[in-house]
Design a protein around this motif. Structure first.
Motif, short mmCIF file in Angstrom:
data_model
loop_
_atom_site.label_atom_id
_atom_site.label_comp_id
_atom_site.label_asym_id
_atom_site.label_seq_id
_atom_site.Cartn_x
_atom_site.Cartn_y
_atom_site.Cartn_z
N MET A 154 0.83 -1.22 0.00
CA MET A 154 0.00 0.00 0.00
C MET A 154 0.86 1.27 0.00
O MET A 154 0.57 2.19 -0.76
N PRO A 155 1.91 1.35 0.82
CA PRO A 155 2.78 2.54 0.71
C PRO A 155 3.43 2.66 -0.67
O PRO A 155 3.53 3.77 -1.20
N LEU A 156 3.85 1.53 -1.26
CA LEU A 156 4.41 1.59 -2.61
C LEU A 156 3.39 2.12 -3.60
O LEU A 156 3.71 2.93 -4.48
N LYS A 157 2.16 1.67 -3.46
CA LYS A 157 1.10 2.08 -4.39
C LYS A 157 0.78 3.57 -4.24
O LYS A 157 0.68 4.29 -5.22
N HIS A 158 0.60 4.02 -3.00
CA HIS A 158 0.12 5.38 -2.78
C HIS A 158 1.21 6.45 -2.75
O HIS A 158 0.97 7.58 -3.16
N PHE A 159 2.39 6.11 -2.28
CA PHE A 159 3.44 7.12 -2.18
C PHE A 159 4.41 7.11 -3.36
O PHE A 159 5.00 8.14 -3.68
N PHE A 160 4.59 5.96 -3.99
CA PHE A 160 5.55 5.85 -5.09
C PHE A 160 4.89 5.46 -6.42
O PHE A 160 5.59 5.21 -7.39
N GLU A 161 3.56 5.39 -6.43
CA GLU A 161 2.78 5.06 -7.62
C GLU A 161 3.26 3.77 -8.30
O GLU A 161 3.45 3.70 -9.51
N GLU A 162 3.47 2.76 -7.47
CA GLU A 162 3.88 1.42 -7.94
C GLU A 162 2.82 0.39 -7.52
O GLU A 162 2.93 -0.24 -6.47
N PRO A 163 1.77 0.20 -8.33
CA PRO A 163 0.67 -0.69 -7.92
C PRO A 163 0.89 -2.18 -8.18
O PRO A 163 0.10 -3.01 -7.75
N TRP A 164 1.97 -2.55 -8.87
CA TRP A 164 2.14 -3.94 -9.30
C TRP A 164 2.19 -4.91 -8.12
O TRP A 164 1.61 -5.98 -8.17
#
Length: 104
Positions: A36-46
């Protein structure tokens, strides 16, 4: 002879539940604190997609096995509801594993 088979079946069910509860708890924490932090803070949803799929499967298995243990261990509805509710609380499955299942 039949009691021994029932005891073996119960032991296998408990072992399956312990493993799935542990994996489900880890996958939930990985989603919360890694993907979730990767998705929301770094725009990495994979990673969130991959972990989400695995967690969904583990969640369903956890629910099925909790219901199976309800019948095998003759849990009350309250105890079953707590075990099921623990799957949506961070660290909840670890608590259930240690508090109730480890003693079996």
């Amino acid at each position: 002879m039949e009691k021994q088979q029932d005891a073996q079946k119960s032991a296998r069910s408990i072992k399956r539940f312990r493993i799935i509860a542990w994996l489900e708890g880890i996958s939930f924490l990985a989603i919360l604190f890694i993907s979730m932090p990767l998705k929301h803070f770094f725009e990495e949803p994979w990673l969130n997609k991959q972990l989400g799929m695995a967690h969904g499967l583990l969640f369903v298995l956890y629910v099925v096995l909790a219901i199976e243990l309800k019948t095998i261990l003759q849990w009350s509805m309250k105890k079953t509801a707590i075990a099921l509710g623990a799957s949506v609380v961070p660290f909840g499955t670890f608590f259930i594993n240690e508090k109730w299942i480890h003693k079996q």
